[in-house]
Design a protein around this motif. Structure first.
Motif, PDB file in Angstrom:
ATOM      1  N   PRO A   1      90.701  64.876  58.181  1.00 58.56           N
ATOM      2  CA  PRO A   1      90.465  64.241  56.822  1.00 58.56           C
ATOM      3  C   PRO A   1      89.461  64.991  55.706  1.00 58.56           C
ATOM      4  O   PRO A   1      89.830  64.854  54.600  1.00 58.56           O
ATOM      5  N   ARG A   2      88.314  65.224  56.701  1.00 56.95           N
ATOM      6  CA  ARG A   2      87.410  65.726  55.701  1.00 56.95           C
ATOM      7  C   ARG A   2      87.963  67.184  54.898  1.00 56.95           C
ATOM      8  O   ARG A   2      87.447  67.503  53.691  1.00 56.95           O
ATOM      9  N   PHE A   3      88.445  67.817  55.818  1.00 52.46           N
ATOM     10  CA  PHE A   3      89.175  69.177  55.352  1.00 52.46           C
ATOM     11  C   PHE A   3      89.899  68.870  54.161  1.00 52.46           C
ATOM     12  O   PHE A   3      90.003  69.649  52.917  1.00 52.46           O
ATOM     13  N   LEU A   4      90.937  67.823  54.097  1.00 48.37           N
ATOM     14  CA  LEU A   4      91.847  67.550  53.112  1.00 48.37           C
ATOM     15  C   LEU A   4      90.975  67.128  51.869  1.00 48.37           C
ATOM     16  O   LEU A   4      91.333  67.535  50.818  1.00 48.37           O
ATOM     17  N   ASP A   5      89.900  66.267  52.072  1.00 45.24           N
ATOM     18  CA  ASP A   5      89.267  65.963  51.169  1.00 45.24           C
ATOM     19  C   ASP A   5      88.475  66.659  50.413  1.00 45.24           C
ATOM     20  O   ASP A   5      88.426  67.076  49.072  1.00 45.24           O
ATOM     21  N   ASP A   6      87.939  67.930  51.062  1.00 44.63           N
ATOM     22  CA  ASP A   6      87.306  69.070  50.275  1.00 44.63           C
ATOM     23  C   ASP A   6      88.196  69.920  49.578  1.00 44.63           C
ATOM     24  O   ASP A   6      87.977  70.570  48.549  1.00 44.63           O
TER      25      ASP A   6
ATOM     26  N   GLY B   1      90.523  70.627  42.452  1.00 48.03           N
ATOM     27  CA  GLY B   1      90.595  69.774  41.516  1.00 48.03           C
ATOM     28  C   GLY B   1      91.946  68.741  41.266  1.00 48.03           C
ATOM     29  O   GLY B   1      92.620  68.407  40.174  1.00 48.03           O
ATOM     30  N   ILE B   2      92.240  68.388  42.390  1.00 47.84           N
ATOM     31  CA  ILE B   2      93.253  67.519  42.799  1.00 47.84           C
ATOM     32  C   ILE B   2      92.654  66.124  42.943  1.00 47.84           C
ATOM     33  O   ILE B   2      91.846  65.611  43.703  1.00 47.84           O
ATOM     34  N   ASP B   3      93.369  65.289  42.297  1.00 47.21           N
ATOM     35  CA  ASP B   3      93.069  63.603  42.361  1.00 47.21           C
ATOM     36  C   ASP B   3      93.535  63.204  43.638  1.00 47.21           C
ATOM     37  O   ASP B   3      94.785  63.451  44.224  1.00 47.21           O
ATOM     38  N   TYR B   4      92.318  62.640  44.222  1.00 48.04           N
ATOM     39  CA  TYR B   4      92.813  62.238  45.725  1.00 48.04           C
ATOM     40  C   TYR B   4      91.860  61.026  46.048  1.00 48.04           C
ATOM     41  O   TYR B   4      90.829  60.917  45.938  1.00 48.04           O
ATOM     42  N   ASP B   5      92.700  59.851  46.088  1.00 46.13           N
ATOM     43  CA  ASP B   5      92.196  58.455  46.152  1.00 46.13           C
ATOM     44  C   ASP B   5      93.048  57.539  47.050  1.00 46.13           C
ATOM     45  O   ASP B   5      93.973  57.057  46.817  1.00 46.13           O
ATOM     46  N   PRO B   6      92.653  57.798  48.656  1.00 49.17           N
ATOM     47  CA  PRO B   6      93.655  57.286  49.536  1.00 49.17           C
ATOM     48  C   PRO B   6      93.657  55.738  49.365  1.00 49.17           C
ATOM     49  O   PRO B   6      92.638  55.278  49.019  1.00 49.17           O
ATOM     50  N   ILE B   7      94.972  55.033  49.639  1.00 48.86           N
ATOM     51  CA  ILE B   7      94.699  53.641  49.645  1.00 48.86           C
ATOM     52  C   ILE B   7      94.161  52.851  50.585  1.00 48.86           C
ATOM     53  O   ILE B   7      94.025  51.713  50.954  1.00 48.86           O
TER      54      ILE B   7
ATOM     55  N   ILE C   1      97.679  57.505  53.149  1.00 53.73           N
ATOM     56  CA  ILE C   1      96.485  57.000  54.065  1.00 53.73           C
ATOM     57  C   ILE C   1      95.782  58.222  54.740  1.00 53.73           C
ATOM     58  O   ILE C   1      96.299  59.056  55.242  1.00 53.73           O
ATOM     59  N   THR C   2      94.655  57.936  55.015  1.00 56.62           N
ATOM     60  CA  THR C   2      93.930  59.114  55.612  1.00 56.62           C
ATOM     61  C   THR C   2      93.182  58.337  56.812  1.00 56.62           C
ATOM     62  O   THR C   2      93.231  57.193  56.963  1.00 56.62           O
ATOM     63  N   SER C   3      93.006  59.269  57.928  1.00 59.70           N
ATOM     64  CA  SER C   3      92.481  58.996  59.181  1.00 59.70           C
ATOM     65  C   SER C   3      90.946  58.624  58.790  1.00 59.70           C
ATOM     66  O   SER C   3      90.330  58.884  57.657  1.00 59.70           O
ATOM     67  N   ASP C   4      90.175  58.252  59.833  1.00 56.09           N
ATOM     68  CA  ASP C   4      88.865  57.806  59.776  1.00 56.09           C
ATOM     69  C   ASP C   4      87.850  59.205  59.070  1.00 56.09           C
ATOM     70  O   ASP C   4      88.264  60.281  59.801  1.00 56.09           O
ATOM     71  N   GLN C   5      87.377  58.980  58.297  1.00 59.44           N
ATOM     72  CA  GLN C   5      86.607  60.034  57.695  1.00 59.44           C
ATOM     73  C   GLN C   5      85.409  60.819  58.578  1.00 59.44           C
ATOM     74  O   GLN C   5      85.293  62.085  58.310  1.00 59.44           O
ATOM     75  N   GLU C   6      85.296  60.328  59.616  1.00 58.02           N
ATOM     76  CA  GLU C   6      84.423  60.864  60.440  1.00 58.02           C
ATOM     77  C   GLU C   6      85.158  61.904  61.199  1.00 58.02           C
ATOM     78  O   GLU C   6      84.555  62.792  62.017  1.00 58.02           O
TER      79      GLU C   6
ATOM     80  N   LYS D   1     103.079  76.649  50.608  1.00 60.29           N
ATOM     81  CA  LYS D   1     102.648  77.451  51.720  1.00 60.29           C
ATOM     82  C   LYS D   1     101.147  77.930  51.762  1.00 60.29           C
ATOM     83  O   LYS D   1     100.622  78.443  52.520  1.00 60.29           O
ATOM     84  N   ASP D   2     100.455  77.614  50.444  1.00 60.98           N
ATOM     85  CA  ASP D   2      99.255  78.141  50.326  1.00 60.98           C
ATOM     86  C   ASP D   2      98.293  77.140  51.013  1.00 60.98           C
ATOM     87  O   ASP D   2      97.016  77.550  51.236  1.00 60.98           O
ATOM     88  N   PHE D   3      98.653  76.040  51.499  1.00 62.41           N
ATOM     89  CA  PHE D   3      97.904  75.071  52.104  1.00 62.41           C
ATOM     90  C   PHE D   3      97.597  75.448  53.549  1.00 62.41           C
ATOM     91  O   PHE D   3      98.718  75.330  54.168  1.00 62.41           O
ATOM     92  N   LYS D   4      96.517  75.731  53.844  1.00 65.14           N
ATOM     93  CA  LYS D   4      96.351  76.173  55.299  1.00 65.14           C
ATOM     94  C   LYS D   4      95.219  75.127  55.767  1.00 65.14           C
ATOM     95  O   LYS D   4      94.169  75.347  55.506  1.00 65.14           O
ATOM     96  N   CYS D   5      95.405  74.482  56.988  1.00 64.69           N
ATOM     97  CA  CYS D   5      94.367  73.914  57.675  1.00 64.69           C
ATOM     98  C   CYS D   5      94.668  74.202  59.241  1.00 64.69           C
ATOM     99  O   CYS D   5      95.640  73.720  59.821  1.00 64.69           O
TER     100      CYS D   5
END
Length: 322
Positions: free
Chosen positions: A219-224, A230-236, A210-215, A279-283
């Protein structure tokens, strides 16, 4: 308070400006019937008393005292002016009390914020501010789009904008605070991912995400990030409310990505948990509060800025000590 306060202490009559100390001297002289005794009581020289009375008479354009040997007596003009002199002193005292009350600064503060901030530590902060400064009214307006908040700032519809975003410098805004925000992936305690260590992002977003509003920026950071790796990312589901997201996650096998501070209570109650991701994921996001650079900062706005800086610093210091 807006504008400039003009003290009612002096008494004005046309171009006449009477200082309160001169009025006190006049009243005391009328009571004692002597300039010398008036000087002794008030701590002036007799010459100073004489000068003050002469200035008052010149300003009023009339004689206030008859000199009778070593004593003095009010003239008919002086007797008529005496009640007004007492009124002037009373007004002076009322003005002093007003200014003392005004130490409890008054005003209205209009705050625009995002739902994630509104659901985080901010309600507690606002409550504490209101308890500390009960004469300052707070108005909170919520929007999940910074563009909306920024437009309200430009139109002077709000005094401050609070939001979570990448750390940025806005050329026409000043920053009150910009503290790092801990971003986490959340799941229910019963989710199969709960308890696992160093979970790959690929696994976290694989199903039921589940993603927050893309505005919103994170959420945009995670999408990018997913696109770049190359990760499949398709929120429900896309949900703008942080509270709604936490409730859905708590009652399902869904996962989401949100600021830790926005769901502190749900974490403390154990309804959701933070996943241990790779650990490589940094936001790195920041809680930021800004206002228009050209805005006139009235006393109550300055109090709010100081309070928020100190309170948020204390929150982060407490978090870092844990």
């Amino acid at each position: 308070m807006g504008g400039t306060f003009v003290s009612p202490t002096p008494f004005c009559r046309g171009n006449i400006l009477m200082e309160a100390k001169t009025i006190v001297t006049f009243i005391k002289a009328a009571e004692l019937g002597s300039f010398s005794r008036t000087a002794n009581v008030l701590g002036y020289s007799q010459a100073a008393v004489t000068v003050q009375i002469k200035q008052l008479e010149d300003e009023l354009g009339t004689k206030l005292f008859d000199r009778m040997g070593k004593g003095i007596q009010l003239t008919s003009s002086g007797e008529r002016f005496l009640p007004y002199a007492h009124q002037i002193l009373k007004a002076n005292e009322q003005a002093r009390k007003f200014m003392q009350q005004d130490d409890e600064i008054r005003g209205t503060i209009r705050i625009g914020t995002t739902s994630s901030m509104a659901n985080a530590y901010f309600p507690t902060l606002l409550r504490e501010f209101s308890e500390t400064y009960p004469h300052i009214k707070l108005m909170l307006k919520t929007s999940d789009y910074f563009d909306n908040l920024y437009e309200k700032l430009k139109q002077n519809e709000i005094d401050f904008a609070l939001f979570i975003d990448r750390k940025m410098v806005y050329k026409d805004c000043n920053t009150v605070v910009d503290h790092p925000e801990d971003m986490i992936f959340i799941a229910s305690p019963d989710n199969p991912l709960t308890g696992q260590k160093d979970i790959p992002i690929r696994e976290v977003v694989k199903s039921g995400f589940i993603t927050s509003d893309q505005e919103v920026s994170y959420p945009r950071f995670l999408d990018d990030y997913c696109k770049d790796n190359g990760i499949d990312y398709d929120p429900i589901m896309e949900v703008s409310s942080i509270i709604a997201i936490s409730e859905i996650v708590a009652s399902s096998n869904s996962v989401s990505f949100i600021p830790r501070s926005s769901i502190v209570r749900a974490l403390e109650q154990g309804r959701v948990v933070a996943l241990d991701v790779e650990k490589d994921f940094k936001c790195r996001m920041y809680s930021q509060i800004v206002y228009r650079r050209e805005k006139w900062i009235e006393p109550h706005l300055g109090l709010f800025m100081e309070f928020v800086r100190n309170r948020i610093k204390r929150i982060y210091d407490e978090d870092n000590d844990e």
